[in-house]
Design a protein around this motif. Sequence first.
Motif, PDB file in Angstrom:
ATOM      1  N   UNK A 114       6.620  -5.236  -6.657  1.00 19.42           N
ATOM      2  CA  UNK A 114       5.429  -4.413  -6.471  1.00 19.42           C
ATOM      3  C   UNK A 114       4.209  -5.260  -6.800  1.00 19.42           C
ATOM      4  N   UNK A 115       3.387  -5.479  -5.797  1.00 22.30           N
ATOM      5  CA  UNK A 115       2.158  -6.246  -5.955  1.00 22.30           C
ATOM      6  C   UNK A 115       0.969  -5.307  -5.880  1.00 22.30           C
ATOM      7  N   UNK A 116      -0.188  -5.842  -6.191  1.00 26.14           N
ATOM      8  CA  UNK A 116      -1.407  -5.046  -6.065  1.00 26.14           C
ATOM      9  C   UNK A 116      -1.662  -4.649  -4.614  1.00 26.14           C
ATOM     10  N   UNK A 117      -1.348  -5.515  -3.691  1.00 29.64           N
ATOM     11  CA  UNK A 117      -1.634  -5.258  -2.279  1.00 29.64           C
ATOM     12  C   UNK A 117      -0.351  -5.364  -1.485  1.00 29.64           C
ATOM     13  N   UNK A 118       0.109  -4.242  -0.978  1.00 27.15           N
ATOM     14  CA  UNK A 118       1.314  -4.220  -0.153  1.00 27.15           C
ATOM     15  C   UNK A 118       0.990  -4.790   1.225  1.00 27.15           C
ATOM     16  N   UNK A 119       1.994  -5.321   1.877  1.00 30.06           N
ATOM     17  CA  UNK A 119       1.829  -5.851   3.226  1.00 30.06           C
ATOM     18  C   UNK A 119       1.388  -4.722   4.162  1.00 30.06           C
ATOM     19  N   UNK A 120       0.372  -4.992   4.965  1.00 25.34           N
ATOM     20  CA  UNK A 120      -0.142  -3.988   5.907  1.00 25.34           C
ATOM     21  C   UNK A 120       0.933  -3.626   6.926  1.00 25.34           C
ATOM     22  N   UNK A 121       0.969  -2.364   7.286  1.00 24.80           N
ATOM     23  CA  UNK A 121       1.893  -1.831   8.290  1.00 24.80           C
ATOM     24  C   UNK A 121       1.080  -1.207   9.408  1.00 24.80           C
ATOM     25  N   UNK A 122       1.551  -1.268  10.653  1.00 21.18           N
ATOM     26  CA  UNK A 122       0.789  -0.700  11.767  1.00 21.18           C
ATOM     27  C   UNK A 122       0.616   0.821  11.632  1.00 21.18           C
TER      28      UNK A 122
END
Length: 139
Positions: free
Chosen positions: A105-113
């Motif tokens: 778990x990071x501060x910014x999750x990978x963007x999803x469409x």
Amino acid sequence: MMLTIWVDAWQVQCCGESFVPGDVVSWTLLEVDPEDYADVVGSERAQGISFREEHHGQDEGRAPASVEVVSIVEVHCRYGVLPGATDKANRPVPGTTVLVPVEKADKWAKARPDVSFAGYLVTARRVTDLPEGAAARGR
């Protein structure tokens, strides 16, 4: 005892720290009404959520709990003004949830469409006795 904990995206993005399965973390846990999460994760999945992590002054003087992270799922959904809404506020759109099991778990999750990061569902177990010399990491 296994717990399902909701961690809001904004909480971890503001001042949270990364965590992975196996980490022992010290979190302030507040009881929740599972129905509050039904639009985000679906009614069935929401029924398992019993706590939310809080570290922004809404802890009502509660002592942090030490829990061991067992698994982490990113929760993404679409936001929009719901039909019939009078306040024109963006809310989670039911039925748009994307659940992504992750190893960190990071501060910014990978963007999803077409969806936005909403938070994490964390499965954890309460830690009653930490091994000697071990300390829970505050999050």
